[in-house]
Motif scaffolding. Structure first.
Motif, PDB file in Angstrom:
ATOM      1  N   UNK A  11       6.928  -2.007 -15.074  1.00 50.14           N
ATOM      2  CA  UNK A  11       7.147  -1.526 -13.697  1.00 50.14           C
ATOM      3  C   UNK A  11       6.194  -0.364 -13.428  1.00 50.14           C
ATOM      4  N   UNK A  12       5.382  -0.448 -12.355  1.00 48.33           N
ATOM      5  CA  UNK A  12       4.401   0.614 -12.109  1.00 48.33           C
ATOM      6  C   UNK A  12       5.039   1.989 -11.917  1.00 48.33           C
ATOM      7  N   UNK A  13       4.345   3.003 -12.403  1.00 43.41           N
ATOM      8  CA  UNK A  13       4.822   4.383 -12.231  1.00 43.41           C
ATOM      9  C   UNK A  13       6.058   4.682 -13.047  1.00 43.41           C
ATOM     10  N   UNK A  14       6.377   3.835 -14.014  1.00 41.34           N
ATOM     11  CA  UNK A  14       7.629   3.983 -14.758  1.00 41.34           C
ATOM     12  C   UNK A  14       7.365   3.727 -16.249  1.00 41.34           C
ATOM     13  N   UNK A  15       6.714   4.678 -16.933  1.00 38.66           N
ATOM     14  CA  UNK A  15       6.362   4.442 -18.332  1.00 38.66           C
ATOM     15  C   UNK A  15       7.612   4.143 -19.154  1.00 38.66           C
ATOM     16  N   UNK A  16       7.540   3.142 -19.996  1.00 42.69           N
ATOM     17  CA  UNK A  16       8.680   2.836 -20.866  1.00 42.69           C
ATOM     18  C   UNK A  16       9.725   1.939 -20.242  1.00 42.69           C
ATOM     19  N   UNK A  17       9.500   1.485 -19.006  1.00 48.90           N
ATOM     20  CA  UNK A  17      10.518   0.677 -18.307  1.00 48.90           C
ATOM     21  C   UNK A  17      10.104  -0.804 -18.278  1.00 48.90           C
TER      22      UNK A  17
ATOM     23  N   UNK B 229       3.887   1.499  -6.916  1.00 44.44           N
ATOM     24  CA  UNK B 229       3.288   0.184  -6.674  1.00 44.44           C
ATOM     25  C   UNK B 229       1.968   0.054  -7.409  1.00 44.44           C
ATOM     26  N   UNK B 230       1.530  -1.164  -7.650  1.00 47.74           N
ATOM     27  CA  UNK B 230       0.241  -1.389  -8.302  1.00 47.74           C
ATOM     28  C   UNK B 230      -0.205  -2.822  -8.074  1.00 47.74           C
ATOM     29  N   UNK B 231      -1.527  -3.018  -8.199  1.00 47.03           N
ATOM     30  CA  UNK B 231      -2.103  -4.366  -8.126  1.00 47.03           C
ATOM     31  C   UNK B 231      -2.418  -4.829  -9.534  1.00 47.03           C
TER      32      UNK B 231
ATOM     33  N   UNK C 195       1.653  -7.009  -5.555  1.00 46.61           N
ATOM     34  CA  UNK C 195       3.112  -6.921  -5.396  1.00 46.61           C
ATOM     35  C   UNK C 195       3.891  -6.375  -6.586  1.00 46.61           C
ATOM     36  N   UNK C 196       3.258  -5.581  -7.470  1.00 44.87           N
ATOM     37  CA  UNK C 196       4.024  -4.972  -8.568  1.00 44.87           C
ATOM     38  C   UNK C 196       4.650  -3.684  -8.048  1.00 44.87           C
ATOM     39  N   UNK C 197       5.945  -3.506  -8.264  1.00 48.10           N
ATOM     40  CA  UNK C 197       6.605  -2.346  -7.644  1.00 48.10           C
ATOM     41  C   UNK C 197       7.827  -1.886  -8.428  1.00 48.10           C
ATOM     42  N   UNK C 198       8.194  -0.634  -8.146  1.00 37.37           N
ATOM     43  CA  UNK C 198       9.427  -0.047  -8.693  1.00 37.37           C
ATOM     44  C   UNK C 198      10.522  -0.195  -7.633  1.00 37.37           C
ATOM     45  N   UNK C 199      11.613  -0.913  -7.947  1.00 36.03           N
ATOM     46  CA  UNK C 199      12.632  -1.199  -6.928  1.00 36.03           C
ATOM     47  C   UNK C 199      13.315   0.046  -6.369  1.00 36.03           C
ATOM     48  N   UNK C 200      13.441   1.115  -7.139  1.00 37.30           N
ATOM     49  CA  UNK C 200      14.116   2.316  -6.614  1.00 37.30           C
ATOM     50  C   UNK C 200      13.225   3.003  -5.574  1.00 37.30           C
ATOM     51  N   UNK C 201      11.927   3.129  -5.894  1.00 40.38           N
ATOM     52  CA  UNK C 201      11.005   3.761  -4.933  1.00 40.38           C
ATOM     53  C   UNK C 201      10.892   2.889  -3.674  1.00 40.38           C
ATOM     54  N   UNK C 202      10.960   1.578  -3.883  1.00 43.06           N
ATOM     55  CA  UNK C 202      10.874   0.636  -2.756  1.00 43.06           C
ATOM     56  C   UNK C 202      11.961   0.948  -1.710  1.00 43.06           C
ATOM     57  N   UNK C 203      13.133   1.378  -2.199  1.00 41.60           N
ATOM     58  CA  UNK C 203      14.241   1.637  -1.263  1.00 41.60           C
ATOM     59  C   UNK C 203      13.848   2.685  -0.223  1.00 41.60           C
ATOM     60  N   UNK C 204      13.213   3.803  -0.672  1.00 42.95           N
ATOM     61  CA  UNK C 204      12.896   4.809   0.352  1.00 42.95           C
ATOM     62  C   UNK C 204      11.639   4.449   1.137  1.00 42.95           C
TER      63      UNK C 204
ATOM     64  N   UNK D  89       0.839  -1.213   0.000  1.00 42.23           N
ATOM     65  CA  UNK D  89       0.000   0.000   0.000  1.00 42.23           C
ATOM     66  C   UNK D  89       0.870   1.258   0.000  1.00 42.23           C
ATOM     67  N   UNK D  90       1.946   1.235   0.778  1.00 39.93           N
ATOM     68  CA  UNK D  90       2.851   2.395   0.816  1.00 39.93           C
ATOM     69  C   UNK D  90       3.505   2.604  -0.548  1.00 39.93           C
ATOM     70  N   UNK D  91       3.797   1.528  -1.247  1.00 41.30           N
ATOM     71  CA  UNK D  91       4.389   1.651  -2.587  1.00 41.30           C
ATOM     72  C   UNK D  91       3.421   2.351  -3.529  1.00 41.30           C
TER      73      UNK D  91
END
Ligand SMILES: Cc1cc2nc3c(=O)[nH]c(=O)nc-3n(C[C@H](O)[C@H](O)[C@H](O)COP(=O)(O)OP(=O)(O)OC[C@H]3O[C@@H](n4cnc5c(N)ncnc54)[C@H](O)[C@@H]3O)c2cc1C
Length: 446
Positions: free
Chosen positions: A260-266, A89-91, A98-107, A81-83
């Motif tokens: 990757x959610x929140x990351x168009x083109x990735x 993050x996205x469902x 559990x779909x997530x962007x690993x860089x955002x996950x770090x913070x 949810x925080x992602x």
């Protein structure tokens, strides 16, 4: 000759010392911290997340009976949810949160720990432990400024490699006979025309191996894959590239991609997988891991060029990240009070001291290109459980150590299922709670 002087200092004691800040370690530290224990987390990297961030293991695999019946809740769902709130993050349409962007996950993980009052100590490598009367008294770790130790009442080994178990001299195993899970070196490509690729997949995917999901916020979640074992949607591209010698056999043997959610083109790649014919690689052998890094980068060079040349929407794409860490599926595993088995997974075994529910299959990636993998499922519409005893050393061994994550006490096969991130979160949460409970009631130590 100049000498490297290592100073030694003992740092203030804490209640709970967590070694390793992957999914299990963050979960353990947050649950211990929230329960009021003075908690320190020691991590050798520069960020939290372990395999999820350092090896770019995204997304987390689905651990659910169906879209509405998710099998892991608690801190795992909170992190998901925080992602989403953080824009990373996205469902998925199957209900997997559990779909997530690993860089955002770090913070996001930093924030969860800091808010729980956890002291984070990055760039610290755990190297030794002092044991007196079957209890760990203190652990030693090194960083650029020297060697340090911290005393704690309870210790949680979340190093993935069971480093603290090993340093404590207690029982563990690694691999099975000559069998190992394959290592991978994951990477990401950017500037992909995801819409074009998604449309192509939708028009050409006859067997449902390449699901595509258009979200209201404009994100496109999709995945696809290729192996030699069936008629994947992308098959014609791989056949052409192999014929033209743009890819080697080992590059094409296992290919899997996810947006990757929140990351168009990735796009994140769950490959290349390192599976040499002539040797079995050991993730704990430095010669082998150095070889994996060099070979893996050569494979990424060829695979990314293949994608650019052959795949719809990839013509302007480029490699934007190669995982800083090798993807290690299994290394050392505790031999604890209970060793979870393949039969437990396949028969949906339940335990009175359960800490996690899972229906992820036994998922073994062979370490040799000529071997077939395993994908063996728990019974349909059912799940198995991981008992707390699989996190505890044998009763005559160390008393104040708990283990969580992929180094749990399980056979090689059972670990191939239990290792998914959702389970690591659940194990970590239970380990943190038990550690803080034992501090409050030291006499009732289990
Ligand atoms: C290629 C690959 C693909 C996978 N695919 C999926 C997937 O699709 N979905 C899924 O859910 N799971 C997947 N997994 C499994 C999952 O990602 C891992 O099993 C899980 O993330 C492990 O979490 P952990 O916390 O137990 O260990 P790790 O994530 O390995 O964390 C261990 C942490 O301890 C630190 N550490 C280690 N030794 C020391 C030391 N001596 N001192 C200090 N710190 C130390 C490490 O730096 C690391 O941060 C995959 C794994 C791999 C390798």
């Amino acid at each position: 000759m100049p000498k490297l002087e290592l100073t030694y200092k003992e740092l203030p004691p804490c209640d709970v010392l967590v070694a390793g800040g992957g999914s299990a370690g963050v979960s353990a530290a947050v649950s211990a911290g929230r329960s009021g224990a003075k908690t320190v987390l020691i991590e050798k990297s520069t960020f939290l997340g372990g395999m999820a961030t350092g090896a770019l293991v995204t997304p987390m695999m689905k651990n659910a009976l169906d879209a509405k019946n998710i099998l892991t809740k608690g801190l795992f769902l909170e992190a998901c949810e925080r992602l989403v709130k953080a824009g990373g993050g996205a469902t998925f349409k199957d209900g997997n949160p559990g779909w997530f962007n690993p860089e955002i996950y770090k913070w996001v993980l930093d924030e969860m720990c800091i808010e729980a009052g956890v002291k984070l100590m990055f760039e610290n490598h755990l190297v030794s432990a002092e044991i007196i009367n079957k209890e760990i008294k203190k652990v030693f770790f090194i960083n650029k400024s020297g060697c340090f130790s911290i005393c704690a009442k309870e210790f949680i080994d979340c190093t993935g490699d069971a480093d603290l178990v090993t340093l404590s001299g207690i029982s563990y195993e690694s691999g099975k006979d000559n069998a190992r899970q394959a290592m991978s070196l994951r990477f990401m490509m950017s500037n992909i025309d995801l819409r074009t690729f998604a449309k192509w997949l939708q028009e050409n995917d006859k067997s449902g191996d390449s699901p595509v999901y258009f979200l209201d916020n404009g994100d496109i979640l999709l995945s696809s894959a290729y192996t030699f074992e069936k008629d994947w949607t992308l098959k014609s591209f791989f056949e052409a590239a192999l014929k033209n010698k743009d890819l080697k056999k080992e590059d094409a043997a296992y290919f899997q991609i996810f947006s990757v959610p929140g990351s168009p083109g990735l796009i994140a790649f769950n490959c290349p997988r390192l599976t040499p014919e002539n040797k079995t690689l050991d993730p704990l052998n430095n010669e082998d891991t150095s070889w994996v890094l060099v070979q893996g980068r050569q494979m990424i060079k060829r695979i990314s060029a293949f994608c650019k040349k052959y795949l719809p929407g990839f013509s302007s794409s480029y490699v934007c990240q190669i995982a800083p860490n090798i993807g290690v599926r299994e290394s050392r595993r505790l031999i604890g009070q209970y060793v979870l088995t393949a039969n437990d997974v396949l028969n949906g075994k339940k335990f009175e001291d359960s800490v996690a529910n899972s229906n992820w299959p036994i998922d073994i990636h062979p370490s040799n290109i000529n071997e077939k993998g395993q994908l063996r499922h728990p019974p349909k519409d059912d799940y198995y459980q991981i008992p707390l005893r699989s996190l505890l050393p044998k009763e005559n061994e160390i008393k104040n150590l708990i283990v969580a994550g992929r180094c749990l006490s399980a056979t090689f096969e059972a670990q191939g299922s239990a290792r998914i991130q959702a389970n690591c979160w659940a194990m970590g949460e239970a380990a943190g709670l038990l550690a803080s409970k034992r501090i409050k009631e030291p006499v009732t130590k289990s």
